[in-house]
Design an enzyme around this catalytic site. Sequence first.
Site, PDB file in Angstrom:
ATOM      1  N   LYS A   6      41.487  -5.437  -4.317  1.00 24.55           N
ATOM      2  CA  LYS A   6      42.560  -5.642  -3.348  1.00 24.55           C
ATOM      3  C   LYS A   6      43.571  -4.535  -3.598  1.00 24.55           C
ATOM      4  CE  LYS A   6      46.411  -8.647  -2.046  1.00 24.55           C
ATOM      5  NZ  LYS A   6      47.182  -9.879  -2.363  1.00 24.55           N
ATOM      6  N   VAL A  57      43.135  -8.743   2.481  1.00 29.29           N
ATOM      7  CA  VAL A  57      43.704  -9.904   1.793  1.00 29.29           C
ATOM      8  C   VAL A  57      45.160  -9.906   2.227  1.00 29.29           C
ATOM      9  CG1 VAL A  57      44.123 -11.069  -0.390  1.00 29.29           C
ATOM     10  CG2 VAL A  57      42.089  -9.646  -0.110  1.00 29.29           C
ATOM     11  N   TYR A  62      43.310  -6.671  -8.435  1.00 23.59           N
ATOM     12  CA  TYR A  62      44.466  -6.541  -7.552  1.00 23.59           C
ATOM     13  C   TYR A  62      45.334  -5.415  -8.093  1.00 23.59           C
ATOM     14  CZ  TYR A  62      48.578  -8.081  -4.829  1.00 23.59           C
ATOM     15  OH  TYR A  62      49.651  -8.155  -3.973  1.00 23.59           O
TER      16      TYR A  62
END
EC number: 4.3.3.7
Length: 294
Positions: A154, A194, A126
């Site tokens: 992400k 996401v 992320y």
Amino acid sequence: MVTPFRPDGGVDYDGAARLATYLVDEQRNDGIVVNGTTGESPTTSDAEKDRLLRTVIEAVGDRAVVVAGVGTNDTAHSRALARAAEEAGADGTLIVTPYYNKPPQEGLLHHFSEVADAAVLPAMLYDIPGRSGVPILTETLLKLGEHPRIVAVKDAKGDLFGGSLVMAGTDLAFYSGDDALNLPWLSVGGCGFVSVVGHVVGADLHEMIDAYLAGDRERAQQIHRRLLPVVAAIMTRTQGAIAVKAALNLLGLPGGTVRAPLVDASLEFAARLREDLTIGGVKVPEVTIPEVAR
């Protein structure tokens, strides 16, 4: 997925199961991230994380991918959370860049690799420098793409060119982690989202992806533009968990309160949010604002 809290501050596990079911069965989300930062993971205990993850797996694990947020700013703690997620039955992990510490790129390389090594699960990185203070540079992502368990990113950095370079040089799958850039990420090879706004318009986002992949660019753009008020309302006016919990409460779904240091949405915010959701095509029940705002 947000973590629903009761008015007394405890986790609403029954509400979490109902919310997960709604997100999968009605909003067409193919997977759910549990214990991510939208789930206010810095304020939940390890015991709460474990029970919440198991609750969601029991509710929807037979028909959706359940990814466990295991990222912290402590490598040893993140490794422990990754092992716990594996034991609970998660399908994968989400590892956020360590926040506040501002480690150098070599530190990021070691952190992500060590956490990915802690469990036999596919891992998603992320990348969100606006929250963590440190970007995962393109060169670092290219190196991390060689790790057998690191399979996806992400992206909330918004570097479509850098992401394109990484996708061209590795097998890493890229997911938009910024709802404002969902459609642009598809155009350069992103495979999905996401999403925070997917709590309330997940079915629309699913349709956008389907339309784009089917070659119907015009339909995808129409959906993108229709959802602009929803994205603006949830993602640009206050912290995302605050806004999306207010939206869920407006819809009569288990959003609940937030935990300090966050504060619940004001009545004024909820009133404007109702208007923007309606403009974006979300059907908001006719109830009074005081009944849904905290």
